[in-house]
Design a protein around this motif. Structure first.
Motif, PDB file in Angstrom:
ATOM      1  N   ALA A 197       0.813  -1.218   0.000  1.00  0.00           N
ATOM      2  CA  ALA A 197       0.000   0.000   0.000  1.00  0.00           C
ATOM      3  C   ALA A 197       0.845   1.267   0.000  1.00  0.00           C
ATOM      4  N   LEU A 198       2.177   1.094  -0.017  1.00  0.00           N
ATOM      5  CA  LEU A 198       3.060   2.240   0.202  1.00  0.00           C
ATOM      6  C   LEU A 198       3.266   3.094  -1.040  1.00  0.00           C
ATOM      7  N   ARG A 248      -5.419   6.775   1.709  1.00  0.00           N
ATOM      8  CA  ARG A 248      -5.980   5.428   1.794  1.00  0.00           C
ATOM      9  C   ARG A 248      -5.087   4.489   2.589  1.00  0.00           C
ATOM     10  N   MET A 249      -3.782   4.627   2.425  1.00  0.00           N
ATOM     11  CA  MET A 249      -2.874   3.773   3.180  1.00  0.00           C
ATOM     12  C   MET A 249      -2.992   4.056   4.673  1.00  0.00           C
ATOM     13  N   PRO A 260       9.017   7.990   4.813  1.00  0.00           N
ATOM     14  CA  PRO A 260       8.348   9.088   5.526  1.00  0.00           C
ATOM     15  C   PRO A 260       6.885   8.807   5.852  1.00  0.00           C
ATOM     16  N   THR A 261       6.171   8.181   4.930  1.00  0.00           N
ATOM     17  CA  THR A 261       4.761   7.892   5.194  1.00  0.00           C
ATOM     18  C   THR A 261       4.607   6.906   6.340  1.00  0.00           C
ATOM     19  N   LEU A 262       5.416   5.836   6.328  1.00  0.00           N
ATOM     20  CA  LEU A 262       5.356   4.870   7.424  1.00  0.00           C
ATOM     21  C   LEU A 262       5.751   5.513   8.745  1.00  0.00           C
ATOM     22  N   GLN A 263       6.767   6.327   8.720  1.00  0.00           N
ATOM     23  CA  GLN A 263       7.203   6.993   9.943  1.00  0.00           C
ATOM     24  C   GLN A 263       6.127   7.920  10.489  1.00  0.00           C
TER      25      GLN A 263
END
Length: 731
Positions: free
Chosen positions: A563-564, A574-575, A605-608
C-alpha cells in the motif's frame, strides 16, 4: 387535458410525456399522483414508468404523444420528498432520471408487479354484508358461521378462518354474493422500548448531548473516534432519543458482512422493528424491508449503499458509519456517493446526519475546517482499553517463508501460547498474484485486461480479479512448453496453506471474497470469534470494516509495502486509513494489543508518520498538502470515460468533446486529457478518459453539464461513455 410527465428507465437524460390511458375515468385519473407507477409503450417495449408530475395543457398534439397503457397504483408509492431526492441526484450526478428512480424501488415493483402491503391476507364484511341481520344464511351453515365470525370481529385473517373449518370455497361464495371483501391485515404495531445503555465516558457524553440537541433540525456532525472508542454506543444512545420522539432512523454501513453484528447489537438494545436492506437479501426479503420503511412500520433501517434511498417519511436521524469507506461510492452505472446523498437527505428532512469514523475522509475533515460540520472527538478507547503499540519488522535481507519473517512467526507463536487471537492482514486473495515460466519468462496475463492472472491453486485455475475471467491452470508454458512454472508473490490461499502446516492444530479462519461467499459466513465467524479461544484470523480488507474481535491481541500486516506506493493522489490517505483500521482490531478489550508491520522500507516518511503521529494529525498534514496544490477537496473533479474496442475510437471521441466544449466552460475549470485510463484495457475494452478540474463545486457542475450536453450530441458508434462526478479513481 392532463399530461403525465414520466421518468422511464433508459440511457436517455430526459423526461417523457404521455397521455392518460384512453379508458381511464375522471375518478381514476384524480387518484394518479406523482410517485405512482404506470405501464407505458416505449419504443417496441412495454416498461414501467414513474409519474413525476401531472400537467394540464389546453392543446395537445395527440398524434405526437402516446397514451399510457395502465395505471399500476391507486396511490403514490414514492413521496414527493423522495422524488425530489431522486431529481437532485440525477441532476448532480448527470444520470438519467429514469434509472435513478428505478434504483429507489425494489425489483418486484420495477418489473410492474402489483404493490402488496405488508400483512396477512384476510376478509371483512362488505357494505351489503354489514346490513345483514345476525343468523342470516341459515340454510348455508358454513357461510352463516363465517358471517357470524366477521360480525363479531371487523376482519379475520385467512389462516384463522381455515382453523375454524371455513374453507376458501365458502369465502369465495360470499364474495360472489358481494357480502364480503378481501383485505390485508396489518401486523400489530410494535411498541418501541429501549434497554439502558452503557455508562458513557466524558467524551461520549459530550458528543451525545451536543448531537441530541440538534434533533428536529438539519445539522452535519463528524464523530471522529479512535478505534474502540465507543462510537457505536454513541449511535445507540442517539437512536434511543430519536425513537422516543417517534422518528425513523437510517443507519448506513459499508459492508454486508457488518449487518449481522450491527443488527445483533441493535436488537439487544431496542424492542423495535429493525429492518435490513442490502443486496444479499432475496427479492422477497428486500421488498418486505422496503415496504416496512415506506409504510412507517420500520423504526430502524440498517443497510448498505443503496438503502440511502429507503422511503422513510418520518426520518429523524441518519448515521453513516465508517463514512470514509470507498464502498459508499457506486463505481458503475449510477455513480453516486451514498454518504453525500445521506447529507442531502438530512437537509431535506431537516434532521441531523452523523458521520462516524476512526479515519475520517479528508473531505469531511475539510468540511469541519470550513465550519460546515460540527466536530466531536473521541480520543480515548472506551472502558479504559489502551491503543495498541505499533512497530515495524525490517525484512531487508531477511529469509522469508511464504512471506513470513522469523520475527513475525515468533510473535504469532507467543500470542497463541498466551491464549490470545492473532489477526494477519494480506490484501491479496488467491494463492499468488503471478505465474511465470522460469525457462522463457512468459507471464500468465488476462486476454481481456492489462493485468496478470492470479493463481488459485486449490481450484486449479488462473483468474482475473478485474473482469473475473478464468482459465484452467496450464501444465506447461504455452510459449516454450517448459514445465518450470513458478508462482511469484503471496496471496491469502498460500499464506493459509503455510500457516496450517506451521501451526498444526491451531484454528485458522481465512476471510476473503473467495472464502466468505456463503450467506451467513461472516456472521458465523464473528460469533465464533467472540469465544476468544486462540486462533489465527487471516484476511483481506474485509477484516478492516469495523468488526469487533475482542480476543485479538496481535495484528500483523504481512506486506505493508503493497500500500506504500501509489500513483493516485489519494494513495497516502488510503494507506493511512487502511493501516489504522487494521491496527484498530488489536487490544480492544483486556491487555494492550500489539501491531507489527513487515516492510522493506521502515524509514519511509509515510510509514514513519503513521508510526509517530495519530491518524488525526497525519490526515490533517495530508490535507494541508492537498490544499496547497489545489487538489480535492479544495477543488472539484469529474471524469468522462469511454469504453471502446480500440483505443483510437475513444480518444477521438474525447478530443472532439474537448474541442466543442472548451470555449463554453467556466474560467476556473481545466481539462486534462484525453489520456488512457490507469488500467487502459479492461474486460476486452480500451478505456480513455477526460478529467475535469474546477475551483468550486458550482463551476464543476456547470462544466459537467456542458460536457454532457455536448457528448449527447456527438456520434458514439462503437463506444460507450460515462461521467463520474467526484470520482475516487482514475488519477
Amino acid at each position: 387535458m392532463s399530461i403525465f410527465r414520466l421518468a422511464i428507465p433508459s440511457p436517455l437524460r430526459a423526461q417523457f410525456d404521455y397521455l392518460p390511458p384512453a379508458d381511464l375515468t375522471p375518478e381514476e385519473l384524480s387518484r394518479v399522483k406523482p410517485g405512482c407507477r404506470v405501464r407505458v409503450p416505449f419504443g417496441r417495449r412495454e416498461v414501467t414508468g414513474y409519474v413525476l408530475a401531472i400537467e394540464e395543457k389546453t392543446e395537445v398534439p395527440a398524434n405526437k404523444i402516446r397514451a399510457a397503457l395502465q395505471i399500476l397504483d391507486d396511490f403514490p408509492l414514492m413521496s414527493t420528498q423522495m422524488i425530489e431526492i431522486c431529481l437532485w441526484a440525477a441532476n448532480y450526478y448527470h444520470h438519467p432520471i429514469g434509472e435513478v428512480m428505478a434504483s429507489a424501488f425494489p425489483a418486484t415493483l420495477r418489473s410492474g408487479k402489483a404493490h402488496k402491503p405488508l400483512g396477512a391476507p384476510g376478509w371483512r364484511l362488505s357494505t351489503q354484508g354489514k346490513g345483514l341481520p345476525e343468523g342470516a344464511l341459515a340454510r348455508s351453515p358454513k357461510q352463516a358461521q363465517a358471517l357470524a365470525a366477521l360480525q363479531k370481529t371487523a376482519q379475520i385473517d385467512t389462516v384463522t378462518l381455515t382453523g375454524e373449518g371455513i374453507s376458501s370455497t365458502v369465502m369465495r361464495s360470499l364474495l360472489t354474493k358481494d357480502l364480503v371483501e378481501q383485505c390485508t391485515l396489518k401486523p400489530p404495531t410494535r411498541k418501541v422500548k429501549s434497554h439502558s445503555g452503557l455508562t458513557l465516558n466524558t467524551e461520549q457524553s459530550i458528543a451525545v448531548t451536543a448531537i441530541q440537541a440538534t434533533l428536529g433540525g438539519f445539522h452535519c456532525h463528524l464523530l471522529e473516534g479512535v478505534t474502540g472508542s465507543g462510537k457505536t454506543e454513541v449511535y445507540l444512545q442517539l437512536i434511543a432519543r430519536a425513537l422516543e420522539q417517534n422518528m425513523q432512523i437510517l443507519v448506513l454501513i459499508p459492508e454486508i458482512g457488518l449487518t449481522p453484528q450491527t443488527s445483533r447489537r441493535f436488537e439487544e438494545r431496542f424492542q423495535a422493528n429493525i429492518i435490513n436492506l442490502h443486496s444479499g437479501l432475496s427479492e422477497g426479503e428486500r421488498y418486505k424491508g422496503w415496504e416496512a420503511a415506506r409504510d412507517g412500520s420500520a423504526h430502524i433501517v440498517i443497510g448498505t449503499r443503496s438503502s440511502v434511498f429507503a422511503p422513510l417519511d418520518k426520518l429523524g436521524l441518519i448515521i453513516v458509519d465508517e463514512e470514509h469507506d470507498s464502498s459508499y461510492k457506486q463505481q458503475d452505472g449510477f455513480r453516486y456517493s451514498a454518504r453525500d446523498i445521506a447529507v442531502k437527505r438530512a437537509q431535506q428532512a431537516q434532521c441531523p446526519v452523523l458521520l462516524g469514523s476512526a479515519t475520517p475522509s479528508l473531505e469531511s475533515i475539510y468540511n469541519v475546517q470550513l465550519g460546515r460540520y460540527h466536530h466531536h472527538l473521541l480520543a480515548q478507547r472506551a472502558g479504559g482499553a489502551q491503543l495498541p503499540k505499533v512497530a515495524t519488522i525490517d525484512i531487508r535481507k531477511q529469509a522469508l517463508t511464504a512471506g513470513f519473517s522469523a520475527a513475525l512467526l515468533d510473535a504469532v507463536a507467543d500470542t497463541l501460547n498466551r491464549g490470545k487471537q492473532v489477526l494477519l492482514f494480506l490484501n491479496r486473495r488467491g494463492f499468488a498474484p503471478t505465474l511465470q515460466c522460469h525457462d522463457c519468462g512468459w507471464l500468465a496475463e488476462c486476454r481481456n485486461c492489462d493485468a496478470r492472472l492470479t493463481v488459485h491453486r486449490r481450484q486449479g485455475i488462473l483468474r482475473c480479479h478485474h473482469c473475473t475471467a478464468s482459465v484452467k491452470m496450464p501444465g506447461a508454458c504455452p510459449d516454450c512448453h517448459g514445465r518450470a512454472l513458478l508462482t511469484s508473490g503471496l496471496g491469502t490461499q498460500q499464506a493459509d496453506e503455510f500457516l496450517r502446516a506451521h501451526f498444526p492444530g491451531v484454528p485458522l479462519h481465512r476471510v476473503d471474497s473467495d472464502s466468505m461467499r456463503a450467506k451467513d459466513a461472516m456472521s458465523n465467524l464473528v460469533t465464533q470469534m467472540q469465544n476468544a479461544d486462540p486462533c489465527i484470523l487471516l484476511g483481506t480488507q474485509m477484516l478492516t470494516k469495523g468488526h469487533h474481535f475482542p480476543g485479538v491481541n496481535l495484528v500483523a500486516i504481512i506486506d505493508a509495502d503493497a500500500a506504500l506506493f501509489s500513483t493516485d493522489f489519494r494513495g497516502e490517505e488510503r494507506m493511512a486509513q487502511l493501516l489504522t483500521q487494521v491496527a484498530g482490531r488489536a487490544g480492544r478489550e483486556g491487555e494492550p494489543g500489539k501491531v507489527l508491520l513487515q516492510t522493506h522500507y521502515p524509514d519511509h516518511p509515510t510509514l514513519q508518520s503513521i508510526l509517530t503521529k495519530t491518524y488525526a494529525d497525519h490526515a490533517r498534514s495530508i490535507l494541508a498538502d492537498r490544499l496547497a496544490l489545489g487538489m480535492p477537496p479544495a477543488s472539484s473533479m469529474a471524469l468522462i470515460r469511454t469504453d471502446a474496442k480500440d483505443a483510437a475510437t475513444g480518444e477521438l471521441f474525447l478530443e472532439r468533446l474537448r474541442e466543442q466544449s472548451a470555449a463554453n466552460l467556466p474560467a476556473s475549470t481545466r481539462l486534462i486529457g484525453p489520456l488512457p485510463a490507469p488500467m487502459q484495457r479492461r474486460a476486452g475494452l480500451f478505456r480513455s478518459q477526460l478529467l475535469l478540474m474546477a475551483n468550486s463545486r458550482q463551476d464543476a457542475q456547470l462544466a459537467a453539464r456542458t460536457l454532457v450536453t455536448s457528448a449527447d450530441k456527438l456520434p458514439a458508434r462503437g463506444l460507450k461513455w460515462t461521467i463520474d462526478i467526484d470520482p475516487l479513481d482514475g488519477m
